[in-house]
Motif scaffolding. Structure first.
Motif, PDB file in Angstrom:
ATOM      1  N   UNK A 160       2.841   4.096 -12.003  1.00  0.00           N
ATOM      2  CA  UNK A 160       2.835   3.215 -10.833  1.00  0.00           C
ATOM      3  C   UNK A 160       1.421   3.066 -10.296  1.00  0.00           C
ATOM      4  N   UNK A 161       1.052   1.836  -9.955  1.00  0.00           N
ATOM      5  CA  UNK A 161      -0.225   1.592  -9.285  1.00  0.00           C
ATOM      6  C   UNK A 161       0.034   1.727  -7.787  1.00  0.00           C
ATOM      7  N   UNK A 162      -0.606   2.711  -7.186  1.00  0.00           N
ATOM      8  CA  UNK A 162      -0.288   3.116  -5.821  1.00  0.00           C
ATOM      9  C   UNK A 162      -1.226   2.445  -4.827  1.00  0.00           C
ATOM     10  N   UNK A 163      -0.674   1.546  -4.014  1.00  0.00           N
ATOM     11  CA  UNK A 163      -1.461   0.800  -3.033  1.00  0.00           C
ATOM     12  C   UNK A 163      -0.872   0.969  -1.634  1.00  0.00           C
ATOM     13  N   UNK A 164      -0.404   2.179  -1.335  1.00  0.00           N
ATOM     14  CA  UNK A 164       0.226   2.486  -0.044  1.00  0.00           C
ATOM     15  C   UNK A 164      -0.355   3.771   0.537  1.00  0.00           C
ATOM     16  N   UNK A 165      -1.676   3.890   0.467  1.00  0.00           N
ATOM     17  CA  UNK A 165      -2.337   5.129   0.859  1.00  0.00           C
ATOM     18  C   UNK A 165      -2.365   5.374   2.365  1.00  0.00           C
ATOM     19  N   UNK A 166      -2.031   4.360   3.178  1.00  0.00           N
ATOM     20  CA  UNK A 166      -1.938   4.616   4.618  1.00  0.00           C
ATOM     21  C   UNK A 166      -0.629   5.308   4.970  1.00  0.00           C
ATOM     22  N   UNK A 167       0.333   5.280   4.037  1.00  0.00           N
ATOM     23  CA  UNK A 167       1.569   6.001   4.291  1.00  0.00           C
ATOM     24  C   UNK A 167       1.407   7.466   3.919  1.00  0.00           C
ATOM     25  N   UNK A 168       0.809   7.727   2.764  1.00  0.00           N
ATOM     26  CA  UNK A 168       0.427   9.092   2.382  1.00  0.00           C
ATOM     27  C   UNK A 168      -0.493   8.994   1.171  1.00  0.00           C
ATOM     28  N   UNK A 169      -1.166  10.079   0.860  1.00  0.00           N
ATOM     29  CA  UNK A 169      -2.087  10.101  -0.277  1.00  0.00           C
ATOM     30  C   UNK A 169      -1.716  11.232  -1.236  1.00  0.00           C
ATOM     31  N   UNK A 170      -2.189  11.091  -2.463  1.00  0.00           N
ATOM     32  CA  UNK A 170      -1.935  12.107  -3.483  1.00  0.00           C
ATOM     33  C   UNK A 170      -2.750  13.366  -3.183  1.00  0.00           C
ATOM     34  N   UNK A 171      -2.116  14.531  -3.314  1.00  0.00           N
ATOM     35  CA  UNK A 171      -2.860  15.789  -3.197  1.00  0.00           C
ATOM     36  C   UNK A 171      -3.737  15.925  -4.436  1.00  0.00           C
ATOM     37  N   UNK A 172      -5.033  15.999  -4.240  1.00  0.00           N
ATOM     38  CA  UNK A 172      -5.970  16.059  -5.365  1.00  0.00           C
ATOM     39  C   UNK A 172      -5.895  17.423  -6.057  1.00  0.00           C
ATOM     40  N   UNK A 173      -6.204  17.469  -7.363  1.00  0.00           N
ATOM     41  CA  UNK A 173      -6.098  18.724  -8.115  1.00  0.00           C
ATOM     42  C   UNK A 173      -6.869  19.892  -7.495  1.00  0.00           C
ATOM     43  N   UNK A 174      -8.099  19.641  -7.035  1.00  0.00           N
ATOM     44  CA  UNK A 174      -8.889  20.727  -6.430  1.00  0.00           C
ATOM     45  C   UNK A 174      -8.229  21.258  -5.155  1.00  0.00           C
TER      46      UNK A 174
ATOM     47  N   UNK B 272      11.555  -8.278   0.503  1.00  0.00           N
ATOM     48  CA  UNK B 272      11.952  -8.683  -0.843  1.00  0.00           C
ATOM     49  C   UNK B 272      10.762  -8.588  -1.798  1.00  0.00           C
ATOM     50  N   UNK B 273       9.599  -9.022  -1.320  1.00  0.00           N
ATOM     51  CA  UNK B 273       8.395  -8.950  -2.146  1.00  0.00           C
ATOM     52  C   UNK B 273       8.044  -7.504  -2.491  1.00  0.00           C
ATOM     53  N   UNK B 274       8.158  -6.612  -1.521  1.00  0.00           N
ATOM     54  CA  UNK B 274       7.853  -5.196  -1.746  1.00  0.00           C
ATOM     55  C   UNK B 274       8.774  -4.608  -2.816  1.00  0.00           C
ATOM     56  N   UNK B 275      10.057  -4.963  -2.762  1.00  0.00           N
ATOM     57  CA  UNK B 275      10.992  -4.468  -3.769  1.00  0.00           C
ATOM     58  C   UNK B 275      10.680  -5.020  -5.156  1.00  0.00           C
ATOM     59  N   UNK B 276      10.321  -6.289  -5.233  1.00  0.00           N
ATOM     60  CA  UNK B 276       9.977  -6.884  -6.526  1.00  0.00           C
ATOM     61  C   UNK B 276       8.680  -6.278  -7.077  1.00  0.00           C
TER      62      UNK B 276
ATOM     63  N   UNK C  45       3.234   0.137  -5.677  1.00  0.00           N
ATOM     64  CA  UNK C  45       3.701   0.666  -4.397  1.00  0.00           C
ATOM     65  C   UNK C  45       2.924   0.007  -3.269  1.00  0.00           C
ATOM     66  N   UNK C  46       3.642  -0.716  -2.397  1.00  0.00           N
ATOM     67  CA  UNK C  46       3.051  -1.348  -1.220  1.00  0.00           C
ATOM     68  C   UNK C  46       4.004  -1.101  -0.046  1.00  0.00           C
ATOM     69  N   UNK C  47       3.723  -1.681   1.101  1.00  0.00           N
ATOM     70  CA  UNK C  47       4.621  -1.530   2.240  1.00  0.00           C
ATOM     71  C   UNK C  47       4.458  -2.721   3.174  1.00  0.00           C
ATOM     72  N   UNK C  48       5.340  -2.779   4.173  1.00  0.00           N
ATOM     73  CA  UNK C  48       5.232  -3.840   5.179  1.00  0.00           C
ATOM     74  C   UNK C  48       4.554  -3.332   6.441  1.00  0.00           C
ATOM     75  N   UNK C  49       4.261  -2.050   6.488  1.00  0.00           N
ATOM     76  CA  UNK C  49       3.620  -1.485   7.680  1.00  0.00           C
ATOM     77  C   UNK C  49       3.840  -0.002   7.749  1.00  0.00           C
TER      78      UNK C  49
ATOM     79  N   UNK D  75       6.472 -13.039  11.401  1.00  0.00           N
ATOM     80  CA  UNK D  75       6.057 -11.633  11.318  1.00  0.00           C
ATOM     81  C   UNK D  75       6.743 -10.886  10.184  1.00  0.00           C
ATOM     82  N   UNK D  76       7.871 -11.396   9.710  1.00  0.00           N
ATOM     83  CA  UNK D  76       8.584 -10.721   8.618  1.00  0.00           C
ATOM     84  C   UNK D  76       7.878 -10.893   7.282  1.00  0.00           C
ATOM     85  N   UNK D  77       6.824 -11.665   7.256  1.00  0.00           N
ATOM     86  CA  UNK D  77       6.093 -11.881   6.004  1.00  0.00           C
ATOM     87  C   UNK D  77       4.863 -11.026   5.842  1.00  0.00           C
ATOM     88  N   UNK D  78       4.777  -9.912   6.574  1.00  0.00           N
ATOM     89  CA  UNK D  78       3.582  -9.060   6.523  1.00  0.00           C
ATOM     90  C   UNK D  78       3.670  -8.035   5.390  1.00  0.00           C
ATOM     91  N   UNK D  79       2.608  -7.936   4.615  1.00  0.00           N
ATOM     92  CA  UNK D  79       2.508  -6.986   3.498  1.00  0.00           C
ATOM     93  C   UNK D  79       1.234  -6.168   3.668  1.00  0.00           C
TER      94      UNK D  79
END
Length: 382
Positions: A1-15, A309-313, A320-324, A348-352
């Motif tokens: 997955x290409x992760x583009x939702x880093x404001x929701x959470x981020x990956x714990x880095x190996x170090x 709908x766009x987020x699900x598609x 990975x994206x979000x609406x907010x 406002x329902x069209x925000x990505x």
């Protein structure tokens, strides 16, 4: 997955994970026991306070470790409100209209349940920046607390917190100032000893800058009193009791150390600009695009399109994206942030929201653009 939702959470880095592991296994002891003392398992706690203090430029003694910004925000608002009620029999709070739910809902709860608690919402401009003139009119001689987030979690718009704090102190020198800096910490340079010197409390969460979930911090300026939110132990000087977690502390300490290398990342800003330029050709609006923003965040408004709908598609296509805000996901209502910026209810329902990290590559952004363009076109409402 290409992760583009880093404001929701981020990956714990190996170090960061490596720094945590010993405290789950070989050094698992309770910090308050003799075994804990022999194995020095409390060391990550002091290191966490030191590294976080370095990241936000304050003293380590001004840092209390919490479970995250939601707890920190609740602690500040509820403790200040109750102190004000005890002292004066009333309480006046001013919060911005675009705060995270862990501020807005707490303020609303206090107004509904405590009695004699008044809450005013400071409006924002069409770019999502708090209106300082309106804020001035809302602050009163009896205002107990002003809370303005440092950067919005949906738009990425950086708020004039230094100016808001100075304004609050000018009108009422006893007014306390809180800032939820959850999205800003680890992304932009900030200083509680310099430009944010009038801020009394600042909240943050480790998982927003590649640390583990379940740990954050609250900055409490030296000389400012804040009654404990929890009771039942002497940990952290009794300010925040409860069995301490050295593993999580080691994680946020390492995350804070690494984050200092990626502050104000120009490469991220360049990636975001290329993304926005490609999509604006489709008629997409960048909300808050005319304001100063975090380098990683873009809130895109698609006319005549349901972003859920766009987020699900996009998820089906491994993006990975979000609406907010992740804390309001699943809600049928449009974002309160977008509505506060003057966008009508149906639009406002069209925000990505797209939020990058320093791990995001140009190839990932290009691939996303290639997939998003036809998808957005196919999902337009007739």
């Amino acid at each position: 997955m290409i992760y583009l939702d880093n404001n929701s959470t981020t990956r714990v880095l190996p170090d960061i994970l490596d720094a945590m592991l010993p405290y789950f296994s070989t050094a698992f002891f309770n910090t308050t026991t003799l075994a804990g003392a022999l194995y020095d398992v409390a060391r990550p706690l002091s290191e966490a306070r030191e590294r976080v203090a370095e990241l936000i430029d304050c003293s380590a003694e001004e840092i209390i470790l919490t479970s995250g910004a939601t707890e920190s925000n609740n602690w500040v608002l509820q403790s200040i409100a109750r102190h004000s009620l005890r002292q004066t029999g009333k309480c006046h709070l001013v919060v911005s209209a675009i705060e995270h739910p862990s501020v807005l809902q707490v303020a609303s709860y206090l107004a509904e349940t405590e009695g004699r608690v008044e809450v005013d919402l400071a409006p924002v401009s069409c770019e999502g920046v708090i209106d300082l003139a309106a804020l001035r009119d809302l602050i009163r001689p009896d205002t107990a607390l002003v809370s303005v987030m440092l950067a919005n979690n949906e738009t990425g718009v950086i708020q004039p917190v230094a100016e808001a704090a100075a304004l609050a102190k000018e009108i009422n020198q006893d007014c306390l100032v809180h800032s939820d800096a959850t999205q800003a910490v680890g992304k932009i340079t900030l200083s509680l000893n310099d430009n944010l010197r009038d801020v009394d409390f600042l909240s943050l969460s480790g998982h927003k800058f590649h640390g583990p979930k379940g740990i954050g911090a609250l900055f409490i300026r030296s000389g400012v009193d804040l009654a404990p939110y929890l009771y039942g132990g002497g940990q952290q000087g009794g300010a925040r009791p409860g069995t301490e977690n050295p593993a999580l502390a080691a994680g946020i300490a390492k995350a804070a150390e690494i984050a200092t290398m990626h502050l104000d990342d120009r490469r991220l800003e360049s990636l975001r600009s290329s993304l926005e330029a490609a999509l604006c050709a489709l008629g997409v609006t960048v909300l808050g695009g005319g304001a100063r923003r975090l380098p990683n965040t873009s809130l895109l408004l698609f006319e005549d399109l349901d972003s859920e709908m766009l987020i699900h598609r996009l998820a089906e296509a491994d993006f990975a994206t979000s609406s907010g805000s992740a804390c309001t996901s699943g809600s049928d209502s449009p974002s309160h942030v977008v509505l506060a910026m003057g966008i009508n209810y149906s639009s406002a329902s069209g925000a990505l929201r797209i939020s990058l990290s320093h791990e995001t590559t140009q190839n990932e952004v290009s691939e996303f653009i290639d997939v998003l363009k036809p998808l957005a076109q196919s999902l337009k409402k007739p």
